[in-house]
Design a protein around this motif. Structure first.
Motif, PDB file in Angstrom:
ATOM      1  N   ASP A   1      -9.942  -3.867   9.447  1.00 13.09           N
ATOM      2  CA  ASP A   1     -10.128  -2.420   9.593  1.00 13.09           C
ATOM      3  C   ASP A   1      -9.156  -1.613   8.747  1.00 13.09           C
ATOM      4  OD1 ASP A   1     -12.133  -2.993  11.355  1.00 13.09           O
ATOM      5  OD2 ASP A   1     -11.242  -1.972  13.077  1.00 13.09           O
ATOM      6  N   ARG A   2      -7.890  -2.035   8.689  1.00 12.82           N
ATOM      7  CA  ARG A   2      -6.876  -1.249   7.986  1.00 12.82           C
ATOM      8  C   ARG A   2      -7.094  -1.226   6.480  1.00 12.82           C
ATOM      9  NH1 ARG A   2      -2.290  -3.965   8.322  1.00 12.82           N
ATOM     10  NH2 ARG A   2      -1.003  -2.220   7.662  1.00 12.82           N
ATOM     11  N   PHE A   3      -7.838  -2.206   5.959  1.00 12.90           N
ATOM     12  CA  PHE A   3      -8.012  -2.313   4.505  1.00 12.90           C
ATOM     13  C   PHE A   3      -9.466  -2.137   4.071  1.00 12.90           C
ATOM     14  CE2 PHE A   3      -4.133  -4.656   5.438  1.00 12.90           C
ATOM     15  CZ  PHE A   3      -3.271  -4.180   4.461  1.00 12.90           C
ATOM     16  N   THR A   4     -10.358  -1.798   5.002  1.00 14.88           N
ATOM     17  CA  THR A   4     -11.781  -1.726   4.683  1.00 14.88           C
ATOM     18  C   THR A   4     -12.076  -0.769   3.539  1.00 14.88           C
ATOM     19  OG1 THR A   4     -12.463  -2.328   6.920  1.00 14.88           O
ATOM     20  CG2 THR A   4     -14.047  -1.110   5.594  1.00 14.88           C
TER      21      THR A   4
ATOM     22  N   VAL B   1       0.845  -1.185   0.000  1.00 12.42           N
ATOM     23  CA  VAL B   1       0.000   0.000   0.000  1.00 12.42           C
ATOM     24  C   VAL B   1       0.886   1.242   0.000  1.00 12.42           C
ATOM     25  CG1 VAL B   1      -1.755   1.284   1.276  1.00 12.42           C
ATOM     26  CG2 VAL B   1      -1.815  -1.218   1.254  1.00 12.42           C
ATOM     27  N   ARG B   2       0.519   2.226  -0.783  1.00 13.74           N
ATOM     28  CA  ARG B   2       1.293   3.473  -0.869  1.00 13.74           C
ATOM     29  C   ARG B   2       0.371   4.655  -0.620  1.00 13.74           C
ATOM     30  NH1 ARG B   2       3.225   6.319  -6.305  1.00 13.74           N
ATOM     31  NH2 ARG B   2       4.402   8.059  -5.443  1.00 13.74           N
TER      32      ARG B   2
ATOM     33  N   MET C   1      -8.118   6.269   4.848  1.00 17.60           N
ATOM     34  CA  MET C   1      -9.194   5.870   5.742  1.00 17.60           C
ATOM     35  C   MET C   1      -9.630   6.977   6.694  1.00 17.60           C
ATOM     36  SD  MET C   1      -7.029   3.239   8.159  1.00 17.60           S
ATOM     37  CE  MET C   1      -8.475   2.750   9.089  1.00 17.60           C
ATOM     38  N   ALA C   2      -8.963   8.143   6.690  1.00 13.52           N
ATOM     39  CA  ALA C   2      -9.369   9.255   7.550  1.00 13.52           C
ATOM     40  C   ALA C   2     -10.730   9.808   7.157  1.00 13.52           C
ATOM     41  CB  ALA C   2      -8.323  10.369   7.503  1.00 13.52           C
ATOM     42  N   ALA C   3     -11.033   9.833   5.853  1.00 17.00           N
ATOM     43  CA  ALA C   3     -12.287  10.437   5.410  1.00 17.00           C
ATOM     44  C   ALA C   3     -12.518  10.130   3.941  1.00 17.00           C
ATOM     45  CB  ALA C   3     -12.273  11.948   5.633  1.00 17.00           C
ATOM     46  N   ALA C   4     -13.799  10.084   3.550  1.00 16.65           N
ATOM     47  CA  ALA C   4     -14.158   9.895   2.146  1.00 16.65           C
ATOM     48  C   ALA C   4     -15.631  10.219   1.957  1.00 16.65           C
ATOM     49  CB  ALA C   4     -13.884   8.467   1.697  1.00 16.65           C
ATOM     50  N   PHE C   5     -15.961  10.735   0.779  1.00 12.97           N
ATOM     51  CA  PHE C   5     -17.350  10.957   0.380  1.00 12.97           C
ATOM     52  C   PHE C   5     -17.755   9.819  -0.557  1.00 12.97           C
ATOM     53  CE2 PHE C   5     -15.591  15.037   1.426  1.00 12.97           C
ATOM     54  CZ  PHE C   5     -16.633  15.806   1.931  1.00 12.97           C
ATOM     55  N   TYR C   6     -18.963   9.278  -0.370  1.00  8.97           N
ATOM     56  CA  TYR C   6     -19.411   8.158  -1.199  1.00  8.97           C
ATOM     57  C   TYR C   6     -20.806   8.406  -1.761  1.00  8.97           C
ATOM     58  CZ  TYR C   6     -15.681   5.265   0.828  1.00  8.97           C
ATOM     59  OH  TYR C   6     -14.466   4.745   1.216  1.00  8.97           O
TER      60      TYR C   6
ATOM     61  N   PHE D   1     -19.317  -2.514   2.590  1.00  8.60           N
ATOM     62  CA  PHE D   1     -17.965  -2.725   3.108  1.00  8.60           C
ATOM     63  C   PHE D   1     -17.809  -4.170   3.581  1.00  8.60           C
ATOM     64  CE2 PHE D   1     -18.839   1.764   3.439  1.00  8.60           C
ATOM     65  CZ  PHE D   1     -17.664   2.358   3.021  1.00  8.60           C
ATOM     66  N   GLU D   2     -16.640  -4.751   3.346  1.00 18.03           N
ATOM     67  CA  GLU D   2     -16.384  -6.161   3.612  1.00 18.03           C
ATOM     68  C   GLU D   2     -15.614  -6.334   4.916  1.00 18.03           C
ATOM     69  OE1 GLU D   2     -16.289  -9.843   3.939  1.00 18.03           O
ATOM     70  OE2 GLU D   2     -17.331  -9.088   2.145  1.00 18.03           O
ATOM     71  N   ALA D   3     -16.253  -6.993   5.893  1.00 19.27           N
ATOM     72  CA  ALA D   3     -15.614  -7.193   7.194  1.00 19.27           C
ATOM     73  C   ALA D   3     -14.343  -8.031   7.073  1.00 19.27           C
ATOM     74  CB  ALA D   3     -16.593  -7.844   8.163  1.00 19.27           C
TER      75      ALA D   3
END
Length: 320
Positions: A180-183, A134-135, A158-163, A174-176
């Protein structure tokens, strides 16, 4: 009528939740609802229930579960996920909202800055490479070095996003199993594969507290990373992905060789390597998505590259 849901998932750090709530309530735009999904107990000691809608999960819930519950409970077509520990400023949503006029846009990624050093970039979007790495784009750069104007990226930080809510529902939310780090990276790849776009908008800026980077043990990090690699390895072609991954693992093993972390790291990677079943379930999930979207004429072919040189060139493309 609200036009935007600000969704804050709470999975454990009360201080970070309250810092984010104060920031959002002080700067929230008009015509929005603020929804906090409680994956852990919280008693609302400041009595903000008249300004915030609290939704409690029935049992302790990880990030993906909180986000999916929030999607179901939201009353708008656009959902803005704001992680605990993220701070916002007045007008931060303005530049992001206009991108959703393009029906192909499913996600808008803010520029994430360091709350303690706001002149420094935490991430201008996220990329994922065939080797399973991941980069964080432009990490550590000065904010004035980030080009003005929107660009297409693979994933938000992962801090923020609009969807766009309908796009998330189309790919199953979202896939459990991604951890958490890759959700959010996981759903970003799903959205890309189904023909949608993620746009970085540098004019939309949020600040992330360093305390929000939860300390995860070496074993857990290695396990999640390995599982995630096998979940998406076939997207770039098995031969290319596995060869790149082996090279990357060898380099990391050499770096850790004489450190105590080598044992939990190897254990996590070995256990994560048993996740072929998870990858198969992922493939079945998106076969259905492709079939549905191809009818609408929006899907990219399943072999579309999500990492490596192709993705990097996509990430720097200016949005017209």
């Amino acid at each position: 009528m609200s036009r935007l849901t600000i969704l804050i998932p709470f999975v454990g750090n009360t201080e970070l939740l309250e810092d984010t709530l104060v920031s959002v309530l002080e700067n929230r735009p008009s015509r929005c609802e603020v929804l906090v999904v409680l994956g852990r107990p919280y008693e609302d000691p400041y009595d903000v229930g008249d300004e915030v809608r609290f939704v409690r999960a029935r049992k302790p819930t990880a990030l993906a579960g909180c986000l999916n519950l929030g999607l179901r409970m939201s009353r708008t077509g656009l959902v803005h996920v704001v992680a605990c520990g993220t701070e916002v400023a007045e007008g931060w949503t303005d530049d992001a909202m206009g991108h959703f006029k393009d029906a192909r846009v499913a996600c808008v990624a803010p520029l994430v800055l360091n709350a303690q050093r706001p002149e420094r970039v935490v991430a201008a979007g996220v990329d994922y490479h065939a080797a399973g790495t991941v980069r964080w784009l432009r990490a550590g750069s000065r904010v004035d070095a980030v080009a003005a104007g929107a660009t297409e990226v693979l994933s938000p930080h992962m801090a923020a996003a609009f969807y766009r809510k309908s796009a998330l529902e189309r790919v199953g939310g979202f896939e459990a199993g991604a951890g958490d780090r890759f959700t959010m990276l996981d759903v970003a790849i799903a959205l890309q594969r189904s023909g949608h776009r993620t746009i970085l908008e540098p004019g939309c800026q949020v600040r992330l507290s360093p305390a929000a980077h939860r300390s995860t043990g070496t074993f857990r990090k290695a396990l999640d990373a390995e599982r995630f690699f096998w979940r998406w390895a076939g997207t770039n072609g098995w031969s290319r992905s596995v060869a790149s991954h082996v090279t990357a693992l060898a380099a990391e093993a050499g770096h850790r060789m004489w450190r105590p972390s080598i044992v939990p790291w190897i254990a996590g990677r070995l256990l994560g390597g048993l996740s072929i079943g998870n990858r198969r379930r992922s493939d079945q999930r998106f076969e259905q998505t492709f079939s549905a979207n191809q009818v609408r004429g929006t899907a990219r072919p399943p072999h579309y590259v999500v990492g490596g040189s192709h993705s990097r060139s996509e990430a720097r493309r200016t949005v017209s």
